[in-house]
Structure formats: C-alpha cells, structure tokens
Design a protein around this motif. Sequence first.
Motif, PDB file in Angstrom:
ATOM      1  N   ILE A 171       0.835  -1.201   0.000  1.00  0.00           N
ATOM      2  CA  ILE A 171       0.000   0.000   0.000  1.00  0.00           C
ATOM      3  C   ILE A 171       0.870   1.251   0.000  1.00  0.00           C
ATOM      4  N   LEU A 172       1.918   1.256   0.814  1.00  0.00           N
ATOM      5  CA  LEU A 172       2.816   2.403   0.854  1.00  0.00           C
ATOM      6  C   LEU A 172       3.467   2.630  -0.507  1.00  0.00           C
ATOM      7  N   GLU A 173       3.922   1.547  -1.148  1.00  0.00           N
ATOM      8  CA  GLU A 173       4.533   1.692  -2.469  1.00  0.00           C
ATOM      9  C   GLU A 173       3.511   2.141  -3.502  1.00  0.00           C
ATOM     10  N   GLU A 174       2.277   1.660  -3.395  1.00  0.00           N
ATOM     11  CA  GLU A 174       1.235   2.093  -4.329  1.00  0.00           C
ATOM     12  C   GLU A 174       0.959   3.578  -4.177  1.00  0.00           C
ATOM     13  N   ARG A 175       0.978   4.050  -2.944  1.00  0.00           N
ATOM     14  CA  ARG A 175       0.782   5.483  -2.704  1.00  0.00           C
ATOM     15  C   ARG A 175       1.923   6.292  -3.313  1.00  0.00           C
ATOM     16  N   LEU A 176       3.147   5.774  -3.237  1.00  0.00           N
ATOM     17  CA  LEU A 176       4.269   6.464  -3.877  1.00  0.00           C
ATOM     18  C   LEU A 176       4.039   6.583  -5.373  1.00  0.00           C
ATOM     19  N   HIS A 177       3.634   5.510  -6.025  1.00  0.00           N
ATOM     20  CA  HIS A 177       3.389   5.525  -7.470  1.00  0.00           C
ATOM     21  C   HIS A 177       2.246   6.467  -7.828  1.00  0.00           C
ATOM     22  N   GLU A 178       1.208   6.431  -7.020  1.00  0.00           N
ATOM     23  CA  GLU A 178       0.003   7.197  -7.329  1.00  0.00           C
ATOM     24  C   GLU A 178       0.166   8.681  -7.032  1.00  0.00           C
ATOM     25  N   PHE A 179       0.832   9.026  -5.928  1.00  0.00           N
ATOM     26  CA  PHE A 179       0.837  10.407  -5.438  1.00  0.00           C
ATOM     27  C   PHE A 179       2.205  11.080  -5.505  1.00  0.00           C
ATOM     28  N   LEU A 180       3.150  10.515  -6.230  1.00  0.00           N
ATOM     29  CA  LEU A 180       4.446  11.156  -6.383  1.00  0.00           C
ATOM     30  C   LEU A 180       4.272  12.615  -6.797  1.00  0.00           C
ATOM     31  N   LEU A 181       4.960  13.511  -6.099  1.00  0.00           N
ATOM     32  CA  LEU A 181       4.961  14.956  -6.358  1.00  0.00           C
ATOM     33  C   LEU A 181       3.702  15.678  -5.876  1.00  0.00           C
ATOM     34  N   GLU A 182       2.837  14.993  -5.132  1.00  0.00           N
ATOM     35  CA  GLU A 182       1.603  15.616  -4.667  1.00  0.00           C
ATOM     36  C   GLU A 182       1.653  16.058  -3.212  1.00  0.00           C
ATOM     37  N   GLY A 183       2.853  16.030  -2.604  1.00  0.00           N
ATOM     38  CA  GLY A 183       3.011  16.559  -1.257  1.00  0.00           C
ATOM     39  C   GLY A 183       2.491  15.663  -0.166  1.00  0.00           C
ATOM     40  N   LYS A 184       2.670  14.347  -0.309  1.00  0.00           N
ATOM     41  CA  LYS A 184       2.120  13.396   0.659  1.00  0.00           C
ATOM     42  C   LYS A 184       3.134  12.399   1.226  1.00  0.00           C
ATOM     43  N   TYR A 185       4.239  12.163   0.515  1.00  0.00           N
ATOM     44  CA  TYR A 185       5.046  10.970   0.795  1.00  0.00           C
ATOM     45  C   TYR A 185       5.754  11.025   2.149  1.00  0.00           C
ATOM     46  N   TRP A 186       6.219  12.192   2.594  1.00  0.00           N
ATOM     47  CA  TRP A 186       6.865  12.292   3.899  1.00  0.00           C
ATOM     48  C   TRP A 186       5.905  11.885   4.996  1.00  0.00           C
ATOM     49  N   TRP A 187       4.684  12.401   4.944  1.00  0.00           N
ATOM     50  CA  TRP A 187       3.692  12.041   5.959  1.00  0.00           C
ATOM     51  C   TRP A 187       3.288  10.576   5.842  1.00  0.00           C
ATOM     52  N   ASP A 188       3.250  10.030   4.608  1.00  0.00           N
ATOM     53  CA  ASP A 188       2.986   8.600   4.443  1.00  0.00           C
ATOM     54  C   ASP A 188       4.055   7.776   5.155  1.00  0.00           C
ATOM     55  N   LEU A 189       5.306   8.143   4.943  1.00  0.00           N
ATOM     56  CA  LEU A 189       6.416   7.404   5.557  1.00  0.00           C
ATOM     57  C   LEU A 189       6.338   7.458   7.079  1.00  0.00           C
ATOM     58  N   ILE A 190       5.958   8.588   7.632  1.00  0.00           N
ATOM     59  CA  ILE A 190       5.797   8.689   9.089  1.00  0.00           C
ATOM     60  C   ILE A 190       4.646   7.817   9.550  1.00  0.00           C
ATOM     61  N   ARG A 191       3.517   7.887   8.844  1.00  0.00           N
ATOM     62  CA  ARG A 191       2.331   7.126   9.263  1.00  0.00           C
ATOM     63  C   ARG A 191       2.597   5.626   9.244  1.00  0.00           C
ATOM     64  N   PHE A 192       3.349   5.158   8.259  1.00  0.00           N
ATOM     65  CA  PHE A 192       3.690   3.738   8.176  1.00  0.00           C
ATOM     66  C   PHE A 192       4.937   3.393   8.997  1.00  0.00           C
ATOM     67  N   ASP A 193       5.529   4.391   9.657  1.00  0.00           N
ATOM     68  CA  ASP A 193       6.739   4.216  10.472  1.00  0.00           C
ATOM     69  C   ASP A 193       7.890   3.636   9.651  1.00  0.00           C
ATOM     70  N   LYS A 194       8.134   4.235   8.483  1.00  0.00           N
ATOM     71  CA  LYS A 194       9.172   3.733   7.584  1.00  0.00           C
ATOM     72  C   LYS A 194      10.216   4.785   7.217  1.00  0.00           C
ATOM     73  N   VAL A 195      10.207   5.924   7.886  1.00  0.00           N
ATOM     74  CA  VAL A 195      11.167   6.977   7.550  1.00  0.00           C
ATOM     75  C   VAL A 195      12.596   6.462   7.666  1.00  0.00           C
ATOM     76  N   PHE A 196      12.890   5.770   8.776  1.00  0.00           N
ATOM     77  CA  PHE A 196      14.261   5.344   9.026  1.00  0.00           C
ATOM     78  C   PHE A 196      14.615   4.038   8.322  1.00  0.00           C
ATOM     79  N   ASP A 197      13.690   3.541   7.523  1.00  0.00           N
ATOM     80  CA  ASP A 197      13.958   2.373   6.688  1.00  0.00           C
ATOM     81  C   ASP A 197      14.104   2.728   5.214  1.00  0.00           C
ATOM     82  N   LEU A 198      13.454   3.819   4.784  1.00  0.00           N
ATOM     83  CA  LEU A 198      13.352   4.084   3.346  1.00  0.00           C
ATOM     84  C   LEU A 198      13.923   5.422   2.890  1.00  0.00           C
TER      85      LEU A 198
END
Length: 497
Positions: free
Chosen positions: A434-461
Amino acid sequence: MKNKSIVLSGLLFIIVGIIPSCSDELYQTPVSSITGSSFWKTEDDANGALYGMYSRLRSQAEDNFFYWGEARSEDLAQSFGIATWSEYYFKNTLNVNYPGPTWSGMYTAMHDANLLLKNLPNISFKQESVKNNYLAQAYTTRAFLYFVMARTWGDLPLVTEPTEGYSADLFHRGRSSQEEIFKLIKSDLDNAINLFPNNSFPTGRNTWSKIAAQTLKADVYLWTAKRMGGGAADLNTALSALNEAEKGDMTLLDDFSRIFDYDNKGNSEIVMAIRFFYLESPNQTIYDEMGLGGGILPSNTDAETMAAIEGAPGGFAYWAIAPHIRSKFSDDDQRKKASFLEVYTVDDATGEKTFYTACPWKYNGIVESGVRRYFDDFVIYRLADIILMKAEVKNALGQDPTEEMNKIRKRAYKTDFDSHLFVNGSKDENDAAILEERLHEFLLEGKYWWDLIRFDKVFDLVPSLIGRGETDRYMLLWPISLPTLTSEPDVVQNPGW
C-alpha cells in the motif's frame, strides 16, 4: 529563494489587500478594515472574506505544502539548477538557522478562518444554507491548517479567535499539546460536516465541500489511529468517513495524466484542489522549481523529450526524480510517463541513448508566449486518496484491501493489469504494498513524507536517515525558526533541535 511574482487580477488584489500581512512573527495586530465593524455587515462582505481566506490558503500551496509533506522524503534529489537551500530538504540537514518555512503564513490563514467563524453568525443571509456552507468551509479550513501544522511541528499555539487587538495573553502564547490540537480538528470537522447542506461539489472543486471534509476527517483519524494511539476506534471512524466520502460524484479518470492538466481543472476525480490561474495567481507553484530550464537541455536531447516539452522549456531544474524512486516504476505503469520525463542524450554517430535526468512532469503547466508557466492546481484530495486510504484502514483492521488496491492498479496498468494483480498477504506485506502504491500514485503531490511517518518507515526508506536510532526520532518533526522563538518567548523549540 527565487522571485516568481506575476500580476494579480484586480478582484484578487482587492480581496488580498484587505487582509493583514504576516511576517515571521506568529501574530500581528491587524490593521485592515476587514476586522472592523464597518466590514461585517452583508452577505457580500462574507463572500469577499471567504475568498480572501482561500487566497491565503493558496499562498501556502505555492511551495510550503510540498516542502512539509514531501521534500524531506528524498523521492527527489539535486538536479542541475543551483539552489543550495534545497539541499536542506532532500539531504535532511534542516537546522534552527535553516528550518524551512515557518508557520506564520498558516496562522495568517487561520486568522481569516477565525474571523469568518466569529462574524458570519451575525450576518443576515438570503438563504441560511449559504451561511451554513460558508461556516462549514471556515471550520474545514481551520481543521486542515491545524492538521498540516500538527504533523509538521507537533504541539502548537492554539488560536481559535481572530487577533483584533493587542493583549499579552493573546500574543505571547505557549504551545498546546497535539492531543488538544487534534481535539479541535475533530470537533471542527464534525461541525463542518453537520453544516454542509449536501454532498454536491462546488463548481471547479476548488473550495471545501462535505465530501472533502469527510475525506479530511478520514485522513485525520487514520493519522491519530496510527500515530497517537487511537487504534481500532479511530480506524473505524476513518472507515465510516471514507464510506461517506465515496457517495460523492467522482470517477477515476482513464487517462492518469489528465487529472493534473491545466485545461482539465476541477475534473471528476478531484475532491479538493487549490486553484491557480495564469494572470490571476500571484506566483507560480513549486513545480517551476523542478521544470527543465531553457539552458539545461543539451543540443542532442532525445526527440521524445523535445516533443513533450513542445519546444518550450521552463523552470529552474532544482529538483529531479531520485534514482532509487525512478527504478520503482515499470514502463507499463501509465503513472510513470505522467509523473516524470526520462531525458536522454543521443549520440549523433551511433544513435546510442544515454540517460541524462528524470524531470518531474505531473504538474507541467501551460505554454504561454513560448514559455512554460506552472499554474496547475495543487490537488489536496482526489478519489484515489479515498480508495487508497480505505485500503490502508482495512488492512490495519485486519480486513482484505484487495478490492481497493486493484481499483488503482487496473487504471494504472490497463491492458497489463493481469500482470500486476494485488494478492492479499500478511498485514506487513500489505502495508508495504500500500505504501509503495501510494508512492506511485501520489508522487509529487506533497504526501510521501507524511505517508512514511504514518507507516513508520522513515528510518527504513529515506536514504539519508536509514539506520538512524531511536534518539533521532525527533527528526520526524521540523525545527522551529529562531525568529519565531525570538518573537514568541513562550514558544519552546522541539526537543532534539
């Protein structure tokens, strides 16, 4: 930062001119007549103030919503333009001397919403439903502003009254807890949803509506479920809001690229977008920082790129798609070419192609007088948000997100969809998909940093933050600027900065 000014239309100049400006200070004593007793008399006054509020909101959408919501995710990297300030974002080297955008402009927009909420009840309208609609938009705006700021800085000064005069307790205010902030956000959204008269969209879909408020509510409760201990109760509230939002008149556009085109504003996939028009908006959007500047392209650039830009490059080429992100997109995903251009040079003798750069292209503006200008709307929510948030909520509740995931993939891959079918897996496997799908779908739409925090993946990705320890989690929030701390003595710095 560069100057991107352009002439305002007369109407917007008047609207903006009656609203107080804002510096790095959190609050200012208003000096314009919009706050005075002479202004709040008629329905026309309310209408002017409402559109003034949206003008303030637009000023934050020019750059800041992207900076706060995506720039630090490192899906973009240094391109060929020279802008040393941008490295603070995509290398995650923010500090108190360069903290990124301050919250001052957000509180200025908040002032406009608070003025409306205070004064609208005292104005007589021909139709009560119109007044309620205006109030609902003000409540939703305030909720959205606080939601953006709470995710960015955490605890915040809580301001629910317009600043119409000076008092020390108003101008020197400490930060309220995130819990208090989110309590207000949720209350404002409930008030808004109850006040919107129906599920219809406004013409252009560039102001808040009941469907947009339900979508924002789902986003808020999804955040508090996963980041603030809200758990299953908040997830179920988010799911109910998404089910309500789906009742809106929306469709997924068959051609992904058409969602964002200048000549297709307010299309049927849009839930809420911030409107930009050439010769009306004061500035171009963030995407002119990413465009291919006229002096960037080599003379032997490939023909496909030249055809795409129509011989009219424009922009500053500060940002390019990062290599590790570019590699995630397959050629059969229509979102790839719609989101970025892969630019190659061609050897004149051999015809051999060499990769040159990957230029952001989702918001590619319009060509006017031989120059590309970036005045596409900034999309806050669209139907795909509702669908993928529903997938995320369902998976978090232990439900199967297959239906939602395949709705998105069917549009993305078209005739190759069968090769990309989503198959339900473990909760962790589904979250990763789901996180990767959101990256593909919403790239450049100002969402990915908050997505990474919500999925707790900032320090992994995020490349510059991979492997950082628990003591570095303070970096999930942004630092508060020194001028803000100086002018607001009761505001304290975020720990760690």
